[in-house]
Design an enzyme around this catalytic site. Structure first.
Site, PDB file in Angstrom:
ATOM      1  N   THR A   1       0.825  -1.212   0.000  1.00  0.00           N
ATOM      2  CA  THR A   1       0.000   0.000   0.000  1.00  0.00           C
ATOM      3  C   THR A   1       0.861   1.265   0.000  1.00  0.00           C
ATOM      4  O   THR A   1       1.999   1.247   0.507  1.00  0.00           O
ATOM      5  CB  THR A   1      -0.905  -0.008   1.246  1.00  0.00           C
ATOM      6  OG1 THR A   1      -1.510   1.276   1.403  1.00  0.00           O
ATOM      7  CG2 THR A   1      -0.120  -0.297   2.525  1.00  0.00           C
TER       8      THR A   1
ATOM      9  N   TYR B   1      -1.878  -0.725  11.172  1.00  0.00           N
ATOM     10  CA  TYR B   1      -2.005  -1.394   9.862  1.00  0.00           C
ATOM     11  C   TYR B   1      -0.821  -1.067   8.958  1.00  0.00           C
ATOM     12  O   TYR B   1      -0.138  -1.966   8.448  1.00  0.00           O
ATOM     13  CB  TYR B   1      -3.320  -0.980   9.190  1.00  0.00           C
ATOM     14  CG  TYR B   1      -3.332  -1.251   7.699  1.00  0.00           C
ATOM     15  CD1 TYR B   1      -3.352  -2.555   7.209  1.00  0.00           C
ATOM     16  CD2 TYR B   1      -3.294  -0.195   6.777  1.00  0.00           C
ATOM     17  CE1 TYR B   1      -3.338  -2.801   5.833  1.00  0.00           C
ATOM     18  CE2 TYR B   1      -3.286  -0.443   5.401  1.00  0.00           C
ATOM     19  CZ  TYR B   1      -3.304  -1.736   4.932  1.00  0.00           C
ATOM     20  OH  TYR B   1      -3.278  -1.986   3.580  1.00  0.00           O
TER      21      TYR B   1
END
Ligand code: NAD
Ligand code: TDX
Length: 353
Positions: free
Chosen positions: A121, A148
């Site tokens: 990401t 995360y």
């Protein structure tokens, strides 16, 4: 390449990738998925059964992973705990799946000498100021903000170490925010679409000035397939479709697209540590591999996505009440940012945040 193992293939982006691969190649696909709250095997129903094998299991199960990697020619690794808000209330599963799970896969591809593509990401780079002219590139230093994104950053670094120390044949891609069909209703766009279908006002964190760089999941899939086939071993590629929009613009576009008034939403408690802006410079992918997005028209992609949620209520309905209860339990409340100087407005049908 004959058979690819796709981890997390029953989740949002993995599912879209499996559909894409079966439609655009002649590969055999094995999906390994734990079917957590975010996995849904029905997303794969209707695909050609002769080319798709589904295995229900955990990427942390080294014996299972060893045998599946041994049978595959390449591994594309999507499986993860993926939601920032969940990582703030319970980080442990993020460490287990994102760090330990990636380690287990790396050891298996190392042992069997298999090609590995790691899905990551843009959040590993932290966030940008709204007026920062430079977007993220492959050279931007890592600076993750949330539990995360820090576990995703850790998993990327493991892949790089396994490339350098053990010669594993791996590539990494870091993509911006995806949207499209099959996305869990906890995420921003499907949460708001399904709220409106339910007669509940959409929920905007804080003032809504936060910017995300939206890409359709199909464009992400096309880029991953290209990197898998033609990417340079050991290389990292950033994937983005020049789709920067702030959250307020997106919520207004959803409301108008669903026939509501653009201001018919609630401001709610902001996310702690909320990243301000993500923005990807995809030049390397475009110039070295010739990738271009084919679904870069956000308004068209959003309209298609709204239709998908309207037409597939049976896919998302059983996620909805539990998801909203989770937001409520995490303390989400109506909140008017001081800068807006607004009055609190009642919710549609009297339902609060
Ligand atoms: P998702 O939460 O929708 O799906 C994750 C899938 O992984 C689910 O099917 C789940 O059951 C499975 N899974 C979780 N733990 C597992 C385990 N231990 N073993 C096997 N399977 C397990 O996530 P997503 O949004 O589809 O994201 C997929 C990947 O793409 C993630 O690695 C995420 O970091 C990355 N990514 C997502 C976005 C985005 O906008 N959603 C953007 C860039 C990168
Ligand atoms: O109800 C909401 N209201 C709201 O304003 C929700 C759920 C979110 N938001 C905001 C927070 C973010 O600024 O919308 C933006 C997008 O939120 P999410 O859908 O939770 O995505 P984000 O936190 O940006 O992370 C996503 O993109 C990068 C994925 O969930 C990650 O897996 C991916 O790595």
């Amino acid at each position: 390449m004959q058979r690819i193992l796709v981890t997390g293939g029953a989740g949002f982006i993995g599912t879209n990738f499996v559909h894409y691969v079966l439609n655009h190649t002649d590969y055999q696909v094995t999906v390994l998925d734990k079917l957590t709250y975010a996995g849904n095997e029905s997303s794969l129903f209707g695909l050609p059964e002769k080319r798709l094998t589904f295995v229900h299991g955990d990427i942390c199960d080294s014996a299972l992973v060893d045998s599946l990697v041994g049978e595959a020619d390449a591994v594309v690794h999507y499986a993860a705990e993926s939601h920032n808000d969940n990582s703030l209330s319970n980080p442990l599963p993020f460490l287990e799946t994102n760090i330990m799970g990636t380690y287990v896969l790396l050891e298996a591809v190392r042992k069997h000498g298999k090609r590995f593509h790691h899905i990551s990401t843009d959040e590993v780079y932290g966030d940008l100021a709204l007026d920062e002219p430079q977007r993220f590139t492959e050279h931007t230093p890592y600076n993750p903000s949330s539990p995360y994104s820090s576990t995703k950053a850790g998993s990327d670094l493991l892949v790089r170490a396994w490339v350098r120390s053990f010669g594993v044949e791996a590539t990494i891609s870091n993509c911006s925010n995806n949207y499209g069909p099959f996305q869990h209703v906890e995420k921003f766009i499907p949460r708001q679409i399904t709220n409106i279908i339910d007669g509940v006002r959409p929920k905007l964190y804080g003032s809504g000035e936060n910017v995300r760089d939206w890409i359709h999941a199909d464009d992400h899939s096309a880029a991953v397939l290209l990197i898998l086939q033609r990417g340079g071993l050991g290389e990292t590629y950033l994937i983005g479709a020049d789709g920067e929009k702030n959250n307020k613009e997106v919520i207004e576009a959803i409301l108008v697209g669903m026939g509501c008034s653009a201001d018919d939403y609630d401001h709610v408690t902001d996310r702690p540590g909320h990243d301000l802006r993500y923005a990807i410079d995809p030049s390397k992918l475009r110039t070295e591999l010739g990738w271009t997005p084919s679904k870069a028209d956000f308004a068209a992609g959003l309209a298609e996505t709204i239709d998908w949620y309207r037409n597939n209520e049976n896919w998302w309905r059983n996620q909805k009440a539990g998801t909203e209860a989770k937001y409520f339990a995490a303390g989400e409340q109506l909140h008017v940012p001081d800068s807006l100087g607004l009055q609190l407005s009642p919710t549609i049908h009297g339902q609060g945040a």
